[in-house]
Motif scaffolding. Sequence first.
Motif, PDB file in Angstrom:
ATOM      1  N   ASP A  88      40.178  -2.939  12.194  1.00  0.00           N
ATOM      2  CA  ASP A  88      41.427  -3.284  11.235  1.00  0.00           C
ATOM      3  C   ASP A  88      41.581  -1.830  10.477  1.00  0.00           C
ATOM      4  OD1 ASP A  88      38.633  -3.060  10.133  1.00  0.00           O
ATOM      5  OD2 ASP A  88      39.540  -4.444   8.606  1.00  0.00           O
ATOM      6  N   LYS A  89      40.907  -0.570  10.783  1.00  0.00           N
ATOM      7  CA  LYS A  89      41.051   0.620  10.222  1.00  0.00           C
ATOM      8  C   LYS A  89      42.023   1.453  11.111  1.00  0.00           C
ATOM      9  CE  LYS A  89      38.142  -0.057   6.909  1.00  0.00           C
ATOM     10  NZ  LYS A  89      38.661   0.014   5.579  1.00  0.00           N
ATOM     11  N   LYS A  90      43.029   1.989  10.602  1.00  0.00           N
ATOM     12  CA  LYS A  90      43.914   3.005  11.368  1.00  0.00           C
ATOM     13  C   LYS A  90      43.138   4.554  11.230  1.00  0.00           C
ATOM     14  CE  LYS A  90      47.740   0.942   8.930  1.00  0.00           C
ATOM     15  NZ  LYS A  90      48.987   1.197   7.946  1.00  0.00           N
ATOM     16  N   SER A 104      38.282   8.380   0.614  1.00  0.00           N
ATOM     17  CA  SER A 104      37.782   7.045  -0.005  1.00  0.00           C
ATOM     18  C   SER A 104      39.013   6.303  -0.333  1.00  0.00           C
ATOM     19  CB  SER A 104      36.756   7.223  -1.166  1.00  0.00           C
ATOM     20  OG  SER A 104      37.151   7.824  -1.927  1.00  0.00           O
ATOM     21  N   PHE A 160      42.115   6.370   0.924  1.00  0.00           N
ATOM     22  CA  PHE A 160      42.757   5.675   1.949  1.00  0.00           C
ATOM     23  C   PHE A 160      41.855   4.573   2.462  1.00  0.00           C
ATOM     24  CE2 PHE A 160      44.140  10.353   1.516  1.00  0.00           C
ATOM     25  CZ  PHE A 160      45.644  10.113   1.957  1.00  0.00           C
ATOM     26  N   THR A 161      41.877   3.491   1.829  1.00  0.00           N
ATOM     27  CA  THR A 161      41.026   2.652   2.055  1.00  0.00           C
ATOM     28  C   THR A 161      41.192   1.624   3.653  1.00  0.00           C
ATOM     29  OG1 THR A 161      42.589   0.836   0.947  1.00  0.00           O
ATOM     30  CG2 THR A 161      40.562   2.198  -0.347  1.00  0.00           C
ATOM     31  N   ASP A 162      42.448   1.841   4.050  1.00  0.00           N
ATOM     32  CA  ASP A 162      42.665   1.316   5.260  1.00  0.00           C
ATOM     33  C   ASP A 162      42.532   1.963   6.585  1.00  0.00           C
ATOM     34  OD1 ASP A 162      44.857   2.515   4.623  1.00  0.00           O
ATOM     35  OD2 ASP A 162      46.297   1.062   5.354  1.00  0.00           O
ATOM     36  N   CYS A 163      41.913   3.181   6.259  1.00  0.00           N
ATOM     37  CA  CYS A 163      42.159   4.219   7.443  1.00  0.00           C
ATOM     38  C   CYS A 163      40.544   4.699   7.440  1.00  0.00           C
ATOM     39  CB  CYS A 163      42.727   5.616   6.873  1.00  0.00           C
ATOM     40  SG  CYS A 163      44.406   5.440   6.590  1.00  0.00           S
ATOM     41  N   HIS A 164      40.240   5.054   8.923  1.00  0.00           N
ATOM     42  CA  HIS A 164      38.964   5.744   9.198  1.00  0.00           C
ATOM     43  C   HIS A 164      39.249   7.507  10.031  1.00  0.00           C
ATOM     44  CE1 HIS A 164      34.444   5.767  10.093  1.00  0.00           C
ATOM     45  NE2 HIS A 164      35.105   6.749  10.865  1.00  0.00           N
ATOM     46  N   ASN A 184      34.418   6.567   5.354  1.00  0.00           N
ATOM     47  CA  ASN A 184      35.341   6.281   6.457  1.00  0.00           C
ATOM     48  C   ASN A 184      35.496   7.547   7.096  1.00  0.00           C
ATOM     49  OD1 ASN A 184      36.416   7.538   4.102  1.00  0.00           O
ATOM     50  ND2 ASN A 184      38.258   6.667   4.312  1.00  0.00           N
ATOM     51  N   TYR A 211      46.261   6.669  15.007  1.00  0.00           N
ATOM     52  CA  TYR A 211      47.516   6.265  14.308  1.00  0.00           C
ATOM     53  C   TYR A 211      48.363   7.296  13.869  1.00  0.00           C
ATOM     54  CZ  TYR A 211      50.194   3.055  10.891  1.00  0.00           C
ATOM     55  OH  TYR A 211      51.314   2.481  10.270  1.00  0.00           O
ATOM     56  N   GLN A 230      55.888   2.586   6.231  1.00  0.00           N
ATOM     57  CA  GLN A 230      55.841   2.040   7.454  1.00  0.00           C
ATOM     58  C   GLN A 230      57.015   2.413   8.377  1.00  0.00           C
ATOM     59  OE1 GLN A 230      53.024   0.731   9.198  1.00  0.00           O
ATOM     60  NE2 GLN A 230      54.333   0.258  10.915  1.00  0.00           N
TER      61      GLN A 230
END
Length: 364
Positions: A185-187, A213, A215-219, A245, A263, A334
């Motif tokens: 679930d991480k971009k 940190s 960018f919570t939806d990213c790694h 992350n 991504y 997006q």
Amino acid sequence: MRVVLTGGGTGGHIYPALAIAGELKRLEPEASFLYVGTNKGLESSLVPRQGIPFEAIDISGFKRKLTFENARTIWRFLRAVSRSKQILREYRPDLVVGTGGYVCGPVVYAASRLGIPTLIHEQNVVPGLTNRFLARFASKIAVSFEESLAYFPKQKTVFTGNPRATEVIHGDAEAARRSLSIPTDKKIILLVGGSRGARAINEATLVLSEAMSEFTDCHFVYVTGEVHYETIKATLHERSGSPDNLTLLPYVHNMPDLLAATYVSVNRAGASTLAELTALGIPSILIPSPYVTNNHQEKNARGLERAGAAVVLLEKELSGATLKQALASILGDQDKWSQMHDQSRKIGKPDAARQIVHLLRGTH
């Protein structure tokens, strides 16, 4: 089919040669290869890792101004041609393929003198000195950019794209996530300065690390280059450690897998890198190296920028703040990401290696 591959110095010259070998092996499993490079270039370590026999010759590049060193380079070139002829007579190849770097000069020239069919591939918009010299001797010439056609003899030059594009479309995104323990679930945001690293990108990324940190939806996967890895690892530790992350790596050997999972990418603008990104449609932030001949990386990058596939940050504009801003502009919109993805895919040439293999078969 027996093929000699030559090209070296940086990954940008080596990986296209390996991609051609990989595609030819897929189409002709009985094909065999010998790689001729130098002991000083990355090819001396990268090629044996792929299980391809390696031979080294001693050669250096010409300086762009008149110096006594150029006289010594001519002498080394003549010796390298003699050694190349010896290698070619012993291996008896059906074809010789050169993918750039000064090591190609004596090998492809020697092959032409022995009557062996040859193909050279030019990765950049503006050709380097070696390929300009070899153009009159090569049987076929393949180019990555349509703009490069004007530099070579029309009757034997073909716009194929960069063969590295074909290599990366076989990547396994799930394998990359598993190897780095990155949740699905991480971009993945890939930051890499090239095969030897890039100090300016590394410095900006160190500053950016303090905000990762957010960018919570990213790694973030941060490839430092082996030269800088230990220093950066220690610096991050001194600054209270790496963000949760962030994965720090000195080098990536499974780049096709990692790119398949990426991504957004932050890169230099070498031709092979751009071929990889566009083959997969990865939106990118490009930071051209200002230290290359003819400023070819900026010329490469501006083409993607004009197409709407990339954001270009010149090194003099680069900082942790500008890098964060550029990333946020893509990750926070997006529609923008989708447009960049679509435009990148439109200019990609994922069948480049196959086109080159067809050229080789026609030359043989």
